[in-house]
Design a protein around this motif. Structure first.
Motif, PDB file in Angstrom:
ATOM      1  N   ARG A 179       0.764  -1.049   0.186  1.00 29.68           N
ATOM      2  CA  ARG A 179       0.138  -0.079  -0.079  1.00 29.68           C
ATOM      3  C   ARG A 179       0.897   1.217  -0.078  1.00 29.68           C
ATOM      4  NH1 ARG A 179      -5.093  -1.744  -1.019  1.00 29.68           N
ATOM      5  NH2 ARG A 179      -5.566  -3.646  -0.019  1.00 29.68           N
ATOM      6  N   SER A 180       0.601   1.969  -0.755  1.00 29.25           N
ATOM      7  CA  SER A 180       1.356   3.422  -0.772  1.00 29.25           C
ATOM      8  C   SER A 180       0.666   4.410  -0.391  1.00 29.25           C
ATOM      9  CB  SER A 180       1.704   3.564  -2.505  1.00 29.25           C
ATOM     10  OG  SER A 180       0.502   3.878  -3.171  1.00 29.25           O
ATOM     11  N   SER A 181      -0.501   4.271   0.258  1.00 30.73           N
ATOM     12  CA  SER A 181      -1.167   5.307   1.100  1.00 30.73           C
ATOM     13  C   SER A 181      -1.900   4.499   2.058  1.00 30.73           C
ATOM     14  CB  SER A 181      -2.206   6.147   0.186  1.00 30.73           C
ATOM     15  OG  SER A 181      -3.250   5.216  -0.301  1.00 30.73           O
ATOM     16  N   PRO A 182      -2.312   5.548   3.073  1.00 32.84           N
ATOM     17  CA  PRO A 182      -2.811   4.962   4.479  1.00 32.84           C
ATOM     18  C   PRO A 182      -4.194   4.004   4.277  1.00 32.84           C
ATOM     19  CG  PRO A 182      -2.052   7.083   4.854  1.00 32.84           C
ATOM     20  CD  PRO A 182      -2.069   7.019   3.366  1.00 32.84           C
ATOM     21  N   VAL A 183      -4.126   2.989   4.869  1.00 30.47           N
ATOM     22  CA  VAL A 183      -5.359   1.976   4.865  1.00 30.47           C
ATOM     23  C   VAL A 183      -5.990   1.800   6.264  1.00 30.47           C
ATOM     24  CG1 VAL A 183      -5.202   1.025   2.563  1.00 30.47           C
ATOM     25  CG2 VAL A 183      -4.173  -0.250   4.482  1.00 30.47           C
ATOM     26  N   GLN A 184      -7.140   1.738   6.541  1.00 34.78           N
ATOM     27  CA  GLN A 184      -7.574   1.848   8.188  1.00 34.78           C
ATOM     28  C   GLN A 184      -7.361   0.038   8.138  1.00 34.78           C
ATOM     29  OE1 GLN A 184     -11.417   3.085   9.002  1.00 34.78           O
ATOM     30  NE2 GLN A 184     -11.228   2.479  10.970  1.00 34.78           N
ATOM     31  N   ILE A 185      -6.793  -0.084   9.593  1.00 35.25           N
ATOM     32  CA  ILE A 185      -6.599  -1.430  10.106  1.00 35.25           C
ATOM     33  C   ILE A 185      -7.634  -1.963  11.162  1.00 35.25           C
ATOM     34  CG2 ILE A 185      -5.043  -2.986  11.015  1.00 35.25           C
ATOM     35  CD1 ILE A 185      -4.435  -1.926   8.201  1.00 35.25           C
ATOM     36  N   GLY A 186      -8.298  -3.023  10.805  1.00 32.40           N
ATOM     37  CA  GLY A 186      -9.275  -3.540  11.793  1.00 32.40           C
ATOM     38  C   GLY A 186     -10.907  -2.481  11.751  1.00 32.40           C
ATOM     39  N   VAL A 187     -11.678  -2.590  12.583  1.00 36.08           N
ATOM     40  CA  VAL A 187     -12.862  -2.099  12.400  1.00 36.08           C
ATOM     41  C   VAL A 187     -13.075  -1.198  13.955  1.00 36.08           C
ATOM     42  CG1 VAL A 187     -14.031  -3.633  10.976  1.00 36.08           C
ATOM     43  CG2 VAL A 187     -14.063  -3.958  13.644  1.00 36.08           C
ATOM     44  N   GLY A 188     -13.968  -0.086  13.756  1.00 29.57           N
ATOM     45  CA  GLY A 188     -14.018   0.432  14.913  1.00 29.57           C
ATOM     46  C   GLY A 188     -13.197   1.786  15.223  1.00 29.57           C
ATOM     47  N   SER A 189     -12.947   2.281  16.391  1.00 27.23           N
ATOM     48  CA  SER A 189     -12.129   3.506  16.637  1.00 27.23           C
ATOM     49  C   SER A 189     -11.698   3.506  18.165  1.00 27.23           C
ATOM     50  CB  SER A 189     -12.645   4.822  16.492  1.00 27.23           C
ATOM     51  OG  SER A 189     -13.972   4.932  17.022  1.00 27.23           O
ATOM     52  N   SER A 190     -11.196   2.424  18.570  1.00 25.75           N
ATOM     53  CA  SER A 190     -10.665   2.165  19.974  1.00 25.75           C
ATOM     54  C   SER A 190      -9.078   1.767  20.272  1.00 25.75           C
ATOM     55  CB  SER A 190     -11.807   1.199  20.704  1.00 25.75           C
ATOM     56  OG  SER A 190     -11.840  -0.031  20.093  1.00 25.75           O
ATOM     57  N   TRP A 191      -8.452   2.038  19.053  1.00 21.61           N
ATOM     58  CA  TRP A 191      -7.035   1.698  19.455  1.00 21.61           C
ATOM     59  C   TRP A 191      -6.346   2.457  20.355  1.00 21.61           C
ATOM     60  CZ3 TRP A 191      -5.733  -2.935  17.570  1.00 21.61           C
ATOM     61  CH2 TRP A 191      -6.413  -3.486  16.651  1.00 21.61           C
ATOM     62  N   LEU A 192      -5.494   2.160  21.104  1.00 22.57           N
ATOM     63  CA  LEU A 192      -4.788   2.931  22.072  1.00 22.57           C
ATOM     64  C   LEU A 192      -3.398   3.400  21.704  1.00 22.57           C
ATOM     65  CD1 LEU A 192      -5.894   1.168  25.546  1.00 22.57           C
ATOM     66  CD2 LEU A 192      -6.999   3.229  24.398  1.00 22.57           C
ATOM     67  N   ALA A 193      -2.677   2.354  21.220  1.00 25.78           N
ATOM     68  CA  ALA A 193      -1.363   2.509  20.847  1.00 25.78           C
ATOM     69  C   ALA A 193      -0.827   1.490  19.937  1.00 25.78           C
ATOM     70  CB  ALA A 193      -0.620   2.590  22.037  1.00 25.78           C
ATOM     71  N   CYS A 194       0.140   1.690  19.160  1.00 29.42           N
ATOM     72  CA  CYS A 194       0.726   0.678  18.572  1.00 29.42           C
ATOM     73  C   CYS A 194       2.093   0.911  18.237  1.00 29.42           C
ATOM     74  CB  CYS A 194      -0.007   0.983  16.777  1.00 29.42           C
ATOM     75  SG  CYS A 194       0.476   2.195  16.137  1.00 29.42           S
ATOM     76  N   CYS A 195       2.813  -0.178  17.921  1.00 29.67           N
ATOM     77  CA  CYS A 195       4.451  -0.186  17.972  1.00 29.67           C
ATOM     78  C   CYS A 195       4.621  -1.167  17.017  1.00 29.67           C
ATOM     79  CB  CYS A 195       4.862  -0.499  19.365  1.00 29.67           C
ATOM     80  SG  CYS A 195       6.738  -0.281  19.409  1.00 29.67           S
ATOM     81  N   ILE A 196       5.798  -0.838  16.122  1.00 29.34           N
ATOM     82  CA  ILE A 196       6.311  -1.904  15.248  1.00 29.34           C
ATOM     83  C   ILE A 196       7.589  -2.522  16.165  1.00 29.34           C
ATOM     84  CG2 ILE A 196       7.658  -2.250  13.194  1.00 29.34           C
ATOM     85  CD1 ILE A 196       5.997   0.010  11.827  1.00 29.34           C
ATOM     86  N   GLY A 197       7.647  -3.767  16.262  1.00 28.43           N
ATOM     87  CA  GLY A 197       8.651  -4.452  17.064  1.00 28.43           C
ATOM     88  C   GLY A 197      10.181  -4.470  16.464  1.00 28.43           C
ATOM     89  N   SER A 198      10.817  -5.242  17.213  1.00 31.98           N
ATOM     90  CA  SER A 198      12.290  -5.097  17.087  1.00 31.98           C
ATOM     91  C   SER A 198      12.846  -5.694  15.757  1.00 31.98           C
ATOM     92  CB  SER A 198      13.196  -5.730  18.349  1.00 31.98           C
ATOM     93  OG  SER A 198      12.701  -7.143  18.303  1.00 31.98           O
ATOM     94  N   LEU A 199      11.906  -6.860  15.357  1.00 35.03           N
ATOM     95  CA  LEU A 199      12.170  -7.405  13.880  1.00 35.03           C
ATOM     96  C   LEU A 199      11.711  -6.827  12.511  1.00 35.03           C
ATOM     97  CD1 LEU A 199      11.387 -11.273  15.012  1.00 35.03           C
ATOM     98  CD2 LEU A 199      13.514  -9.929  15.025  1.00 35.03           C
ATOM     99  N   ILE A 200      10.926  -5.461  13.187  1.00 39.08           N
ATOM    100  CA  ILE A 200      10.492  -4.588  12.235  1.00 39.08           C
ATOM    101  C   ILE A 200       9.709  -5.031  11.246  1.00 39.08           C
ATOM    102  CG2 ILE A 200      12.155  -2.666  12.592  1.00 39.08           C
ATOM    103  CD1 ILE A 200      13.963  -3.583  10.541  1.00 39.08           C
TER     104      ILE A 200
END
Length: 265
Positions: A179-200
């Motif tokens: 994807r070269s532009s943002p796409v919504q992940i999941g449904v709803g609007s209740s995400w608190l935080a996100c982090c890409i892990g050490s294995l990236i």
């Protein structure tokens, strides 16, 4: 490999291999013990696995150094820097360095990306390399995390969005399509935080639910894994949670996870 850490008084220190100026001490030599970078005014640092770093000062300014072949430093050049250079003039709230691209959010909620874009990781709907920060979308972002060639971010309505290389399904939209532009992940609007892990290539995200026990446990485990000095505070807060109201529990859970993400970065 290089290492970076921020002392309690805001002092930034680096040690290890100094290839491409990644230590930020105006040299490329190996250092076997910590050397201080600049003055004692740092609050966060995101060190890429590809020999460049982005750090934020207490005044909200961001500074970058290290390898710059794809413009990932954001200083409008492709020249490698062995000491910190300021990027832009804005006050930033969130910054993250990927493999050869970077992203940041300023105090107005504007998301900017820069660096390599061959995999769409800048989200600008093209593959043009950006040598300086370019705004992406509207003023509605709260946090961002970058991986090898993908990016994940949260909006102020708590929706989660991702873009970039998706060959390992790291974007999370269930397609495996880059994807070269943002796409919504999941449904709803209740995400608190996100982090890409050490294995990236993997993403960890916390979603707010009616039952908060899982959120507490995730935050608690993440903080213990971060190996930061705040672990004794974590234990106290964690075991005190049942005595607080639900609204206070939610706030404390958010704080714990954000500290965890900072510790894992």
């Amino acid at each position: 490999f290089p290492s970076h850490d921020i002392r309690g008084d805001g002092g930034l220190f680096a040690w290890g291999l100094g290839l491409n100026g990644i230590l930020g001490n105006n040299g490329t030599d190996r250092r076997s013990s910590p050397v201080q970078i600049g003055t004692s005014s740092w609050v966060s640092i995101s060190a890429s696995t590809n020999n460049f770093a982005i750090a934020k000062r207490a005044d909200g300014t961001i500074w970058t150094w290290g390898l710059n072949g794809s413009g990932q430093l954001g200083d409008n050049t492709t020249i490698t820097k062995s000491s910190p250079v300021q990027i832009g003039t804005s006050s930033w709230t969130s910054v993250s360095g990927g493999n050869i691209h970077s992203a940041g959010i300023d105090i107005l909620g504007r998301l900017y990306t820069w660096g390599a874009a061959a995999g769409g990781q800048t989200g600008q709907n093209n593959t043009t390399t950006l040598l300086s920060p370019v705004q992406l979308g509207s003023n509605s972002w709260t946090s961002v995390s970058t991986g090898t060639s993908h990016t994940v971010a949260l909006r102020n309505d708590s929706t989660m969005w991702a873009w970039g290389i998706n060959t390992s399904n790291q974007v999370g939209d269930g397609t495996g399509i880059t994807r070269s532009s943002p796409v919504q992940i999941g449904v709803g609007s209740s995400w608190l935080a996100c982090c890409i892990g050490s294995l990236i290539k993997e993403v960890v995200a916390l979603k707010e639910k009616i039952h908060l026990n899982s959120a507490f446990i995730c935050s608690f485990i993440f903080l213990l894994l971060s190996f930061r000095s705040s672990r004794h505070i974590t234990l106290f807060v964690f075991f005190s949670l049942p005595f607080y109201s639900e609204s206070i529990q939610i706030i404390l859970s958010k704080i714990m996870l954000r500290l965890a993400i900072k510790g894992l970065s």
